[in-house]
Design a protein around this motif. Sequence first.
Motif, mmCIF file in Angstrom:
data_model
loop_
_atom_site.group_PDB
_atom_site.id
_atom_site.type_symbol
_atom_site.label_atom_id
_atom_site.label_comp_id
_atom_site.label_asym_id
_atom_site.label_seq_id
_atom_site.Cartn_x
_atom_site.Cartn_y
_atom_site.Cartn_z
ATOM 1 N N UNK A 31 23.610 -34.264 7.151
ATOM 2 C CA UNK A 31 24.806 -34.913 6.365
ATOM 3 C C UNK A 31 24.109 -36.200 5.591
ATOM 4 N N UNK A 32 23.185 -36.844 6.215
ATOM 5 C CA UNK A 32 22.627 -37.902 5.578
ATOM 6 C C UNK A 32 21.621 -37.329 4.568
ATOM 7 N N UNK A 33 21.092 -36.183 4.643
ATOM 8 C CA UNK A 33 20.018 -35.654 3.866
ATOM 9 C C UNK A 33 20.999 -35.346 2.367
ATOM 10 N N UNK A 34 22.156 -34.729 2.617
ATOM 11 C CA UNK A 34 23.043 -34.193 1.642
ATOM 12 C C UNK A 34 23.493 -35.681 0.732
ATOM 13 N N UNK A 35 23.653 -36.551 1.558
ATOM 14 C CA UNK A 35 24.042 -37.894 0.934
ATOM 15 C C UNK A 35 23.201 -38.699 0.069
ATOM 16 N N UNK A 36 21.896 -38.191 0.482
ATOM 17 C CA UNK A 36 20.710 -39.002 -0.374
ATOM 18 C C UNK A 36 20.472 -38.149 -1.547
ATOM 19 N N UNK A 37 21.053 -37.132 -1.643
ATOM 20 C CA UNK A 37 20.756 -36.042 -3.142
ATOM 21 C C UNK A 37 21.536 -36.490 -4.134
ATOM 22 N N UNK A 38 22.764 -37.509 -3.770
ATOM 23 C CA UNK A 38 23.775 -37.818 -4.836
ATOM 24 C C UNK A 38 23.913 -39.183 -5.089
ATOM 25 N N UNK A 39 24.269 -39.405 -6.396
ATOM 26 C CA UNK A 39 24.684 -40.941 -6.546
ATOM 27 C C UNK A 39 25.944 -40.804 -6.896
ATOM 28 N N UNK A 40 26.960 -41.272 -5.987
ATOM 29 C CA UNK A 40 28.277 -41.448 -5.798
ATOM 30 C C UNK A 40 28.865 -42.036 -7.275
ATOM 31 N N UNK A 41 28.267 -42.902 -7.809
ATOM 32 C CA UNK A 41 29.082 -43.656 -9.213
ATOM 33 C C UNK A 41 28.462 -42.537 -10.378
ATOM 34 N N UNK A 42 27.901 -41.497 -9.935
ATOM 35 C CA UNK A 42 27.735 -40.597 -11.239
ATOM 36 C C UNK A 42 27.530 -39.012 -10.756
ATOM 37 N N UNK A 43 28.759 -38.632 -10.072
ATOM 38 C CA UNK A 43 28.572 -37.387 -9.581
ATOM 39 C C UNK A 43 28.857 -36.190 -10.673
ATOM 40 N N UNK A 44 28.227 -34.868 -10.450
ATOM 41 C CA UNK A 44 28.636 -33.937 -11.413
ATOM 42 C C UNK A 44 30.130 -33.699 -11.240
ATOM 43 N N UNK A 45 30.463 -33.409 -12.606
ATOM 44 C CA UNK A 45 32.239 -33.350 -12.881
ATOM 45 C C UNK A 45 32.612 -32.205 -12.071
ATOM 46 N N UNK A 46 32.057 -31.045 -12.086
ATOM 47 C CA UNK A 46 32.358 -29.907 -11.348
ATOM 48 C C UNK A 46 31.955 -29.592 -9.792
ATOM 49 N N UNK A 47 32.871 -29.295 -8.973
ATOM 50 C CA UNK A 47 32.734 -29.466 -7.460
ATOM 51 C C UNK A 47 31.544 -28.143 -7.448
ATOM 52 N N UNK A 48 31.467 -26.974 -8.337
ATOM 53 C CA UNK A 48 30.770 -25.917 -8.273
ATOM 54 C C UNK A 48 29.162 -26.336 -8.552
ATOM 55 N N UNK A 49 28.960 -27.467 -9.294
ATOM 56 C CA UNK A 49 27.588 -27.918 -9.324
ATOM 57 C C UNK A 49 27.102 -28.524 -8.313
ATOM 58 N N UNK A 50 28.117 -29.472 -7.564
ATOM 59 C CA UNK A 50 27.643 -29.993 -6.264
ATOM 60 C C UNK A 50 27.265 -29.010 -5.188
ATOM 61 N N UNK A 51 28.060 -27.990 -5.057
ATOM 62 C CA UNK A 51 28.021 -27.028 -4.129
ATOM 63 C C UNK A 51 26.579 -26.234 -4.457
#
Length: 322
Positions: free
Chosen positions: A291-311
């Motif tokens: 989970x920590x590795x996943x968290x390090x991949x994203x900036x919570x203040x600038x997340x992709x708009x679509x959930x599909x892109x995050x997935x």
Amino acid sequence: MLVVAQGGRIQYEALLLAASLRASDPDFKGRLIMAEPQPGPKWNNDPRIKGTATREALEALDVEILPLHSEHFGSEYPYGNKIEALRLLPKGEPFVFLDSDTLITGPISKVPFDFDRPAASMQREGTWPEIELYGPGYEEIWGSLYDRFGLDMAPTIDESQPQEYWQRYMYFNAGWFFGNCGPTFGEKFTEYARSIRSDRPEELVCQELDPWLDQVALPLVIHALGGGRPGQELDGLDGDITCHWRVLPLLYARAPDRVIAFLTELTAPNKLKKVLKEYDPFKRVIYQGKGDKVRAMFDRSNLPRAEKMIRNRIKKANLWMR
């Protein structure tokens, strides 16, 4: 409060939800009821909670586990559990339904529900309907459903949204909803969902109903029972009070720091840890650092708009676990 507790992944999600309720809202005076689907002709497997450890942990958290005998859905549409489970609730008493993949992070007993005006979660994307190039539009598709059940669609329209834009039409995530009587809500939910599934209006011929059937029927049920979109007084749901996390890697990708800190503290005690670790994705994501590795991949203040892109980004990194 009603939750479905089914064998496999869902039983561990349900345990996490129950533990989060007791930690976040020790003054909660309501009943926490979990509906456990039972084997029968509608199931091609045994849907009950597996093993004894989860059941014992749930009972230690004062969870009432009630048997649910599926009459209409079962294996063909397991999302129908939430629809059928409503009949297990006491008649004439207010209820809140929550999907099992929900963390309660604040005092839900303080939320000012108006149970006589049902509502549901607005944490959704424009997942349904899928508009075909030469097919009917949103107005025709939704209009055909309201007409099917003798409902006036006009009061449900958000006039601030443009014509033929999906948010103009009332559409909910079925991750939470509430009302003033579970059996009454469930009876109408069952009626509408079965009608749409077995005899869809012509305008829906090209539309996919699996897994969207519950979310197609839900706004019709809520409108029929005198409800609508939730007001600002319910902002704590999908906010400071609840977090519908859907899949653990998505939780680590998107949730605020306070939610991850809460989850870490909540799952640390050995009594809970030994049960949650039975489920391999929980073990790997929560306890082995994925989970920590996943968290390090994203900036919570600038997340992709679509959930599909995050997935897709998580899957590309081989960190998608469910």
